[in-house]
Motif scaffolding. Structure first.
Motif, PDB file in Angstrom:
ATOM      1  N   UNK A  46     -62.835 -31.801 -60.139  1.00  0.00           N
ATOM      2  CA  UNK A  46     -64.048 -32.614 -60.224  1.00  0.00           C
ATOM      3  C   UNK A  46     -64.874 -32.176 -61.431  1.00  0.00           C
ATOM      4  N   UNK A  47     -65.371 -33.120 -62.243  1.00  0.00           N
ATOM      5  CA  UNK A  47     -66.175 -32.749 -63.401  1.00  0.00           C
ATOM      6  C   UNK A  47     -67.553 -32.199 -63.029  1.00  0.00           C
ATOM      7  N   UNK A  48     -67.963 -32.368 -61.770  1.00  0.00           N
ATOM      8  CA  UNK A  48     -69.279 -31.912 -61.347  1.00  0.00           C
ATOM      9  C   UNK A  48     -69.390 -30.391 -61.358  1.00  0.00           C
ATOM     10  N   UNK A  49     -68.311 -29.710 -60.961  1.00  0.00           N
ATOM     11  CA  UNK A  49     -68.398 -28.259 -60.868  1.00  0.00           C
ATOM     12  C   UNK A  49     -67.053 -27.622 -61.154  1.00  0.00           C
ATOM     13  N   UNK A  50     -66.843 -27.241 -62.397  1.00  0.00           N
ATOM     14  CA  UNK A  50     -65.663 -26.480 -62.781  1.00  0.00           C
ATOM     15  C   UNK A  50     -64.339 -27.088 -62.369  1.00  0.00           C
ATOM     16  N   UNK A  51     -63.534 -26.299 -61.701  1.00  0.00           N
ATOM     17  CA  UNK A  51     -62.194 -26.726 -61.308  1.00  0.00           C
ATOM     18  C   UNK A  51     -62.086 -27.013 -59.813  1.00  0.00           C
ATOM     19  N   UNK A  77     -67.704 -40.402 -56.147  1.00  0.00           N
ATOM     20  CA  UNK A  77     -66.689 -41.456 -56.141  1.00  0.00           C
ATOM     21  C   UNK A  77     -66.366 -41.849 -57.575  1.00  0.00           C
ATOM     22  N   UNK A  78     -65.071 -42.076 -57.813  1.00  0.00           N
ATOM     23  CA  UNK A  78     -64.585 -42.379 -59.153  1.00  0.00           C
ATOM     24  C   UNK A  78     -63.759 -43.652 -59.141  1.00  0.00           C
ATOM     25  N   UNK A  79     -63.882 -44.458 -60.202  1.00  0.00           N
ATOM     26  CA  UNK A  79     -63.053 -45.652 -60.359  1.00  0.00           C
ATOM     27  C   UNK A  79     -61.611 -45.209 -60.590  1.00  0.00           C
ATOM     28  N   UNK A  83     -61.338 -43.398 -64.008  1.00  0.00           N
ATOM     29  CA  UNK A  83     -61.708 -42.031 -63.675  1.00  0.00           C
ATOM     30  C   UNK A  83     -63.187 -41.747 -63.827  1.00  0.00           C
ATOM     31  N   UNK A  84     -64.000 -42.766 -64.117  1.00  0.00           N
ATOM     32  CA  UNK A  84     -65.440 -42.576 -64.311  1.00  0.00           C
ATOM     33  C   UNK A  84     -66.146 -42.518 -62.958  1.00  0.00           C
ATOM     34  N   UNK A  85     -67.069 -41.553 -62.827  1.00  0.00           N
ATOM     35  CA  UNK A  85     -67.849 -41.403 -61.603  1.00  0.00           C
ATOM     36  C   UNK A  85     -68.829 -42.570 -61.488  1.00  0.00           C
ATOM     37  N   UNK A  89     -73.070 -36.856 -57.681  1.00  0.00           N
ATOM     38  CA  UNK A  89     -73.779 -35.920 -58.553  1.00  0.00           C
ATOM     39  C   UNK A  89     -73.286 -35.860 -59.994  1.00  0.00           C
ATOM     40  N   UNK A  90     -72.137 -36.439 -60.286  1.00  0.00           N
ATOM     41  CA  UNK A  90     -71.633 -36.405 -61.677  1.00  0.00           C
ATOM     42  C   UNK A  90     -71.565 -37.817 -62.254  1.00  0.00           C
ATOM     43  N   UNK A  91     -72.504 -38.668 -61.858  1.00  0.00           N
ATOM     44  CA  UNK A  91     -72.564 -40.060 -62.291  1.00  0.00           C
ATOM     45  C   UNK A  91     -72.395 -40.170 -63.801  1.00  0.00           C
ATOM     46  N   UNK A  92     -71.449 -41.017 -64.219  1.00  0.00           N
ATOM     47  CA  UNK A  92     -71.193 -41.237 -65.639  1.00  0.00           C
ATOM     48  C   UNK A  92     -70.173 -40.288 -66.238  1.00  0.00           C
TER      49      UNK A  92
END
Length: 115
Positions: A46-51, A77-79, A83-85, A89-92
């Motif tokens: 997840x791009x929100x928090x590390x690996x 949630x991601x498309x 793969x875009x949120x 919490x990691x919108x965009x």
């Protein structure tokens, strides 16, 4: 770049996702989703928090309707196709795509840098 065998295309049903450990690291590091006949592959992080791994259990990457990829740790949630949120919490931000190669007759390979 190295080609790492993942599976037969016929092993990945429409509307399903499956995790893979192409380098034999002991845990799934990428996942592939088949949607509308197309394959989409991403790093299992997840791009929100590390690996942070995306699935809460083996191959559980999608929401109940199989319309979005969901991070089990943050609920983001991601498309599937980009793969875009789209929510969370990691919108965009976006998942990291993994290129795939298809070889005859029906083999799917991840195309990854050698380590």
């Amino acid at each position: 770049m190295a080609h790492h065998y993942l599976c037969k295309g016929s092993d990945l049903a429409e509307g399903c996702a499956r995790g893979f450990d192409p380098r034999g690291e002991g845990a799934d590091t990428i996942f592939v989703v088949r949607k509308d006949g197309r394959l989409h592959a991403y790093r299992d992080a997840c791009p929100h928090y590390g690996d942070t791994p995306m699935a809460w259990r083996k191959d559980a990457y999608l929401d109940g309707a199989a319309t979005r990829i969901v991070c089990s740790a943050h609920g983001a949630q991601f498309a599937i196709d980009t793969g875009i949120c789209t929510l969370g919490p990691c919108l965009g931000q976006a998942l990291t795509p993994v290129p795939l190669a298809i070889a005859a007759p029906d083999d799917i390979y991840a195309v990854m840098e050698e380590t």
